[in-house]
Write a protein that holds these residues in place. Structure first.
Motif, PDB file in Angstrom:
ATOM      1  N   ILE A 284     -50.131  47.161 -94.157  1.00 57.16           N
ATOM      2  CA  ILE A 284     -50.951  45.965 -94.434  1.00 57.16           C
ATOM      3  C   ILE A 284     -50.026  44.758 -94.469  1.00 57.16           C
ATOM      4  O   ILE A 284     -49.009  44.751 -95.167  1.00 57.16           O
ATOM      5  CB  ILE A 284     -51.647  46.103 -95.804  1.00 57.16           C
ATOM      6  CG1 ILE A 284     -52.501  47.389 -95.848  1.00 57.16           C
ATOM      7  CG2 ILE A 284     -52.519  44.879 -96.107  1.00 57.16           C
ATOM      8  CD1 ILE A 284     -52.726  47.917 -97.249  1.00 57.16           C
ATOM      9  N   SER A 285     -50.368  43.770 -93.661  1.00 55.28           N
ATOM     10  CA  SER A 285     -49.545  42.567 -93.648  1.00 55.28           C
ATOM     11  C   SER A 285     -50.103  41.568 -94.655  1.00 55.28           C
ATOM     12  O   SER A 285     -51.325  41.480 -94.825  1.00 55.28           O
ATOM     13  CB  SER A 285     -49.577  41.932 -92.259  1.00 55.28           C
ATOM     14  OG  SER A 285     -49.090  40.605 -92.350  1.00 55.28           O
ATOM     15  N   ASN A 286     -49.205  40.894 -95.376  1.00 53.59           N
ATOM     16  CA  ASN A 286     -49.753  39.829 -96.255  1.00 53.59           C
ATOM     17  C   ASN A 286     -48.960  38.555 -96.023  1.00 53.59           C
ATOM     18  O   ASN A 286     -48.167  38.136 -96.840  1.00 53.59           O
ATOM     19  CB  ASN A 286     -49.702  40.256 -97.728  1.00 53.59           C
ATOM     20  CG  ASN A 286     -48.426  41.036 -98.021  1.00 53.59           C
ATOM     21  OD1 ASN A 286     -47.407  40.803 -97.356  1.00 53.59           O
ATOM     22  ND2 ASN A 286     -48.472  41.967 -98.977  1.00 53.59           N
ATOM     23  N   GLY A 287     -49.172  38.014 -94.831  1.00 54.77           N
ATOM     24  CA  GLY A 287     -48.551  36.707 -94.546  1.00 54.77           C
ATOM     25  C   GLY A 287     -47.366  36.828 -93.609  1.00 54.77           C
ATOM     26  O   GLY A 287     -47.138  37.864 -92.967  1.00 54.77           O
ATOM     27  N   ARG A 288     -46.594  35.776 -93.571  1.00 53.96           N
ATOM     28  CA  ARG A 288     -45.512  35.663 -92.601  1.00 53.96           C
ATOM     29  C   ARG A 288     -44.414  36.684 -92.906  1.00 53.96           C
ATOM     30  O   ARG A 288     -44.036  36.865 -94.055  1.00 53.96           O
ATOM     31  CB  ARG A 288     -44.940  34.237 -92.636  1.00 53.96           C
ATOM     32  CG  ARG A 288     -43.977  33.970 -91.512  1.00 53.96           C
ATOM     33  CD  ARG A 288     -43.568  32.513 -91.451  1.00 53.96           C
ATOM     34  NE  ARG A 288     -42.697  32.249 -90.321  1.00 53.96           N
ATOM     35  CZ  ARG A 288     -42.203  31.045 -90.070  1.00 53.96           C
ATOM     36  NH1 ARG A 288     -42.491  30.027 -90.858  1.00 53.96           N
ATOM     37  NH2 ARG A 288     -41.417  30.850 -89.011  1.00 53.96           N
ATOM     38  N   VAL A 289     -43.932  37.338 -91.880  1.00 48.69           N
ATOM     39  CA  VAL A 289     -42.916  38.379 -92.049  1.00 48.69           C
ATOM     40  C   VAL A 289     -41.571  37.733 -92.436  1.00 48.69           C
ATOM     41  O   VAL A 289     -41.256  36.602 -92.030  1.00 48.69           O
ATOM     42  CB  VAL A 289     -42.788  39.198 -90.742  1.00 48.69           C
ATOM     43  CG1 VAL A 289     -42.139  38.398 -89.639  1.00 48.69           C
ATOM     44  CG2 VAL A 289     -42.083  40.507 -90.982  1.00 48.69           C
ATOM     45  N   LYS A 290     -40.839  38.438 -93.290  1.00 53.09           N
ATOM     46  CA  LYS A 290     -39.521  37.918 -93.684  1.00 53.09           C
ATOM     47  C   LYS A 290     -38.474  38.347 -92.650  1.00 53.09           C
ATOM     48  O   LYS A 290     -38.493  39.486 -92.182  1.00 53.09           O
ATOM     49  CB  LYS A 290     -39.121  38.480 -95.049  1.00 53.09           C
ATOM     50  CG  LYS A 290     -40.045  38.067 -96.212  1.00 53.09           C
ATOM     51  CD  LYS A 290     -39.466  38.618 -97.539  1.00 53.09           C
ATOM     52  CE  LYS A 290     -40.317  38.195 -98.730  1.00 53.09           C
ATOM     53  NZ  LYS A 290     -41.596  38.974 -98.752  1.00 53.09           N
ATOM     54  N   SER A 291     -37.573  37.472 -92.309  1.00 54.05           N
ATOM     55  CA  SER A 291     -36.521  37.812 -91.324  1.00 54.05           C
ATOM     56  C   SER A 291     -35.526  38.770 -91.960  1.00 54.05           C
ATOM     57  O   SER A 291     -34.992  38.496 -93.035  1.00 54.05           O
ATOM     58  CB  SER A 291     -35.797  36.538 -90.875  1.00 54.05           C
ATOM     59  OG  SER A 291     -36.732  35.686 -90.233  1.00 54.05           O
ATOM     60  N   ARG A 292     -35.323  39.927 -91.316  1.00 53.66           N
ATOM     61  CA  ARG A 292     -34.378  40.913 -91.830  1.00 53.66           C
ATOM     62  C   ARG A 292     -33.536  41.471 -90.686  1.00 53.66           C
ATOM     63  O   ARG A 292     -34.070  41.816 -89.631  1.00 53.66           O
ATOM     64  CB  ARG A 292     -35.137  42.071 -92.504  1.00 53.66           C
ATOM     65  CG  ARG A 292     -35.793  41.697 -93.849  1.00 53.66           C
ATOM     66  CD  ARG A 292     -34.758  41.365 -94.914  1.00 53.66           C
ATOM     67  NE  ARG A 292     -35.382  41.000 -96.184  1.00 53.66           N
ATOM     68  CZ  ARG A 292     -35.741  39.758 -96.515  1.00 53.66           C
ATOM     69  NH1 ARG A 292     -35.612  38.780 -95.642  1.00 53.66           N
ATOM     70  NH2 ARG A 292     -36.279  39.502 -97.704  1.00 53.66           N
ATOM     71  N   ASN A 293     -32.233  41.599 -90.922  1.00 49.20           N
ATOM     72  CA  ASN A 293     -31.318  42.092 -89.872  1.00 49.20           C
ATOM     73  C   ASN A 293     -31.542  43.583 -89.617  1.00 49.20           C
ATOM     74  O   ASN A 293     -31.944  44.323 -90.523  1.00 49.20           O
ATOM     75  CB  ASN A 293     -29.858  41.917 -90.318  1.00 49.20           C
ATOM     76  CG  ASN A 293     -29.499  40.460 -90.558  1.00 49.20           C
ATOM     77  OD1 ASN A 293     -30.189  39.544 -90.077  1.00 49.20           O
ATOM     78  ND2 ASN A 293     -28.454  40.224 -91.331  1.00 49.20           N
ATOM     79  N   ILE A 294     -31.282  44.024 -88.407  1.00 49.78           N
ATOM     80  CA  ILE A 294     -31.209  45.478 -88.131  1.00 49.78           C
ATOM     81  C   ILE A 294     -30.046  45.748 -87.174  1.00 49.78           C
ATOM     82  O   ILE A 294     -29.605  44.864 -86.451  1.00 49.78           O
ATOM     83  CB  ILE A 294     -32.492  46.045 -87.450  1.00 49.78           C
ATOM     84  CG1 ILE A 294     -32.825  45.292 -86.152  1.00 49.78           C
ATOM     85  CG2 ILE A 294     -33.665  46.080 -88.385  1.00 49.78           C
ATOM     86  CD1 ILE A 294     -33.168  46.210 -85.011  1.00 49.78           C
ATOM     87  N   GLU A 295     -29.588  46.991 -87.238  1.00 47.55           N
ATOM     88  CA  GLU A 295     -28.643  47.516 -86.243  1.00 47.55           C
ATOM     89  C   GLU A 295     -29.261  48.811 -85.720  1.00 47.55           C
ATOM     90  O   GLU A 295     -29.690  49.646 -86.534  1.00 47.55           O
ATOM     91  CB  GLU A 295     -27.320  47.859 -86.919  1.00 47.55           C
ATOM     92  CG  GLU A 295     -26.568  46.671 -87.448  1.00 47.55           C
ATOM     93  CD  GLU A 295     -25.047  46.832 -87.270  1.00 47.55           C
ATOM     94  OE1 GLU A 295     -24.311  46.044 -87.871  1.00 47.55           O
ATOM     95  OE2 GLU A 295     -24.615  47.752 -86.530  1.00 47.55           O
ATOM     96  N   THR A 296     -29.304  48.994 -84.413  1.00 53.52           N
ATOM     97  CA  THR A 296     -29.853  50.267 -83.925  1.00 53.52           C
ATOM     98  C   THR A 296     -28.759  51.330 -83.943  1.00 53.52           C
ATOM     99  O   THR A 296     -27.592  51.052 -83.697  1.00 53.52           O
ATOM    100  CB  THR A 296     -30.385  50.140 -82.476  1.00 53.52           C
ATOM    101  OG1 THR A 296     -29.264  49.898 -81.600  1.00 53.52           O
ATOM    102  CG2 THR A 296     -31.408  49.014 -82.370  1.00 53.52           C
ATOM    103  N   ASN A 297     -29.170  52.561 -84.245  1.00 51.63           N
ATOM    104  CA  ASN A 297     -28.246  53.698 -84.305  1.00 51.63           C
ATOM    105  C   ASN A 297     -28.993  54.985 -83.986  1.00 51.63           C
ATOM    106  O   ASN A 297     -30.226  55.032 -84.061  1.00 51.63           O
ATOM    107  CB  ASN A 297     -27.640  53.804 -85.716  1.00 51.63           C
ATOM    108  CG  ASN A 297     -26.504  52.797 -85.905  1.00 51.63           C
ATOM    109  OD1 ASN A 297     -25.502  52.854 -85.183  1.00 51.63           O
ATOM    110  ND2 ASN A 297     -26.677  51.876 -86.830  1.00 51.63           N
ATOM    111  N   PRO A 298     -28.230  56.038 -83.638  1.00 52.13           N
ATOM    112  CA  PRO A 298     -28.890  57.339 -83.437  1.00 52.13           C
ATOM    113  C   PRO A 298     -29.656  57.746 -84.693  1.00 52.13           C
ATOM    114  O   PRO A 298     -29.377  57.264 -85.788  1.00 52.13           O
ATOM    115  CB  PRO A 298     -27.721  58.290 -83.170  1.00 52.13           C
ATOM    116  CG  PRO A 298     -26.622  57.414 -82.667  1.00 52.13           C
ATOM    117  CD  PRO A 298     -26.786  56.113 -83.385  1.00 52.13           C
ATOM    118  N   TYR A 299     -30.662  58.588 -84.522  1.00 54.83           N
ATOM    119  CA  TYR A 299     -31.456  59.114 -85.656  1.00 54.83           C
ATOM    120  C   TYR A 299     -30.521  59.701 -86.713  1.00 54.83           C
ATOM    121  O   TYR A 299     -29.519  60.323 -86.363  1.00 54.83           O
ATOM    122  CB  TYR A 299     -32.385  60.215 -85.130  1.00 54.83           C
ATOM    123  CG  TYR A 299     -33.492  60.598 -86.082  1.00 54.83           C
ATOM    124  CD1 TYR A 299     -33.322  61.659 -86.952  1.00 54.83           C
ATOM    125  CD2 TYR A 299     -34.688  59.896 -86.108  1.00 54.83           C
ATOM    126  CE1 TYR A 299     -34.323  62.025 -87.826  1.00 54.83           C
ATOM    127  CE2 TYR A 299     -35.710  60.248 -86.974  1.00 54.83           C
ATOM    128  CZ  TYR A 299     -35.514  61.319 -87.838  1.00 54.83           C
ATOM    129  OH  TYR A 299     -36.509  61.670 -88.705  1.00 54.83           O
TER     130      TYR A 299
END
Ligand code: EPZ
Length: 421
Positions: A284-299
């Protein structure tokens, strides 16, 4: 050619059921070569890559029965050809997964060396090194890998890096090899665990799938079984992010929440409300999404197959964030298309800086690879006005009836003939 036309701005609501996993179905179809008996699979998704793999298996002499939608019967009673031809491999590099089973069962395979693709060079050196460790001789002739062996022998092999189909290929090769094989530094994606479980039910003996060390005791023969394919975790995550980007409220059914842990954790950090139960995820979305960093990696890290969709979501973030693609060296083909829709993204090497904007605007955009297509769909679902996504054949490789499923969630989306391209 076809295009997908979306009028954005409608919050998605309702529930959607996930299809069977493409990245589980492809190796499982190749694993059918390990037995002379009939293998039956249920919940096989209707995708272009599945059709390509059927073509490849037919080319090898396999009997197929796919008259019941979602069910596929495969009987590799005898192999009459050992070639995976260029025209099939170039459309789908996962075709290289016939290498392991063909070498295990027949001791010979001629597989076109896959060229690069939109997201990177994607070599298969690890697949070949592992087969050589098991006694295969590997030659490269006229763009084809010519692999030969009297009978593969068990080996102790350590991957130089985590490779999903590399791990799958060598598990299949070892399943009929003489003796025991130990594979170290294996990938641990859920689709690998699924493959090992099926081979064990065929009479194989594989221990450790889902960890980085897998021990396979080779058998002389394996029998046919019936199997229902696991849910597609990338499709599930794509729908979850579609709910987020449209500020909607959807429930994804018949999925495995634990396969989505890294994504769901990040989305909660970004302000989304996530409820999970046995085989469901509600977001459930409640408004504007917050900017959050990610790094992709193997499972079990944040999957590279979610990166493009996540970037579309972060394009609407409340500030800035950094996305680092650690798995593939060129998986930012969607960036320029998102920029055409008003996103503010700058790439430097493996890092993309995403500065959130309030709104994206509809535009003509072009799909370049499977998950980039999904990213553009998500952006279109949110954008003001109409977005036309061209070259949707990329999308059809990995999403089953996507526009129908999105329309059932309230989206204004349709597929049309594309007279522009
Ligand atoms: C599988 O590709 C998936 N495909 C990909 O999904 C997924 O993005 C990828 O794993 C990573 O999770 C299938 O399962 C059919 P890798 P795969 O071997 O096995 C390098 C999608 O969207 N590498 O794990 O080809 C490689 O270049 C697709 O559904 C070598 O250097 O990926 C990459 O940088 C896209 N040598 C990294 O390892 C090798 O011999 C991971 O690749 C093998 C891989």
């Amino acid at each position: 050619m076809e295009k997908i036309v979306i009028r954005g701005g409608i919050p998605l609501k309702g529930s959607v059921t996930v299809s069977g996993s493409k990245n589980a179905a492809l190796p499982l179809m190749c694993a059918s070569l390990l037995s002379r008996d009939e293998m039956t699979f249920h919940k096989v998704p209707a995708l272009r890559d599945i059709r390509t793999t059927k073509q490849l298996l037919l080319q090898l002499g396999v009997q197929l029965d796919d008259f019941t939608p979602g069910t596929l019967r495969i009987k590799a009673r005898e192999i009459i050809d050992h070639t995976a031809p260029y025209e099939l491999v170039k459309t789908m590099r996962a075709s290289v997964m016939v290498l392991g089973p063909l070498m295990a069962r027949e001791g010979r395979a001629d597989v076109s060396l896959p060229g690069g693709c939109a997201i990177g060079a994607r070599p298969i050196d690890q697949h070949l090194k592992g087969l050589e460790a098991m006694g295969a001789s590997i030659e490269l002739q006229n763009g084809y890998i010519q692999a030969r062996a009297n009978r593969l022998e068990g080996a102790d092999f350590t991957f130089d890096l985590k490779t999903v189909t590399g791990t799958e290929n060598l598990i299949m090769a070892a399943a009929l090899a003489k003796g025991t094989t130990v594979l170290r530094n294996c990938a641990i994606e859920p689709e690998i665990t699924e493959l090992a479980g099926v081979i064990n039910r065929m009479g194989g003996c594989i221990v450790g799938a889902g960890t980085d060390t897998i021990v396979i005791e080779g058998k002389d023969r394996l029998q046919g079984i019936v199997h229902e394919i696991m849910p597609d975790r990338i499709e599930a995550g794509t729908f979850i992010m579609a709910a987020c980007i449209t500020r909607g409220d959807i429930t994804v059914s018949e999925c495995e929440p634990e396969h989505l842990a890294a994504l769901l954790e990040k989305l909660e950090e970004a302000g989304l409300k996530v409820e999970t139960s046995e085989r469901q995820v509600r977001v459930i979305s409640n408004g504007r999404v917050k900017s959050r960093n990610i790094e992709t990696n193997p499972y079990p890290g944040f999957a590279t197959d979610f990166q493009a969709q996540y970037m579309a979501l972060m394009a609407l973030g409340d500030s800035d964030c950094y996305i680092t693609e650690n798995v593939f060296e060129n998986r930012y083909m969607h960036v320029q298309e998102l920029v055409r829709m008003g996103a503010r993204i700058r790439v430097s090497g493996r890092v993309a800086k995403v500065q959130g904007v309030k709104e994206l605007s509809g535009a003509h955009v072009q799909a370049t690879d499977l998950r980039a297509s999904a990213s553009l769909i998500l952006a279109g679902l949110s954008a003001k006005g109409v977005t036309e996504i061209h070259r949707v054949y990329h999308l059809d490789r990995g999403y089953e009836h996507l526009e129908e499923k999105l329309a059932n969630l309230g989206a204004d989306v349709r597929r049309e003939k594309d007279d522009m391209l």
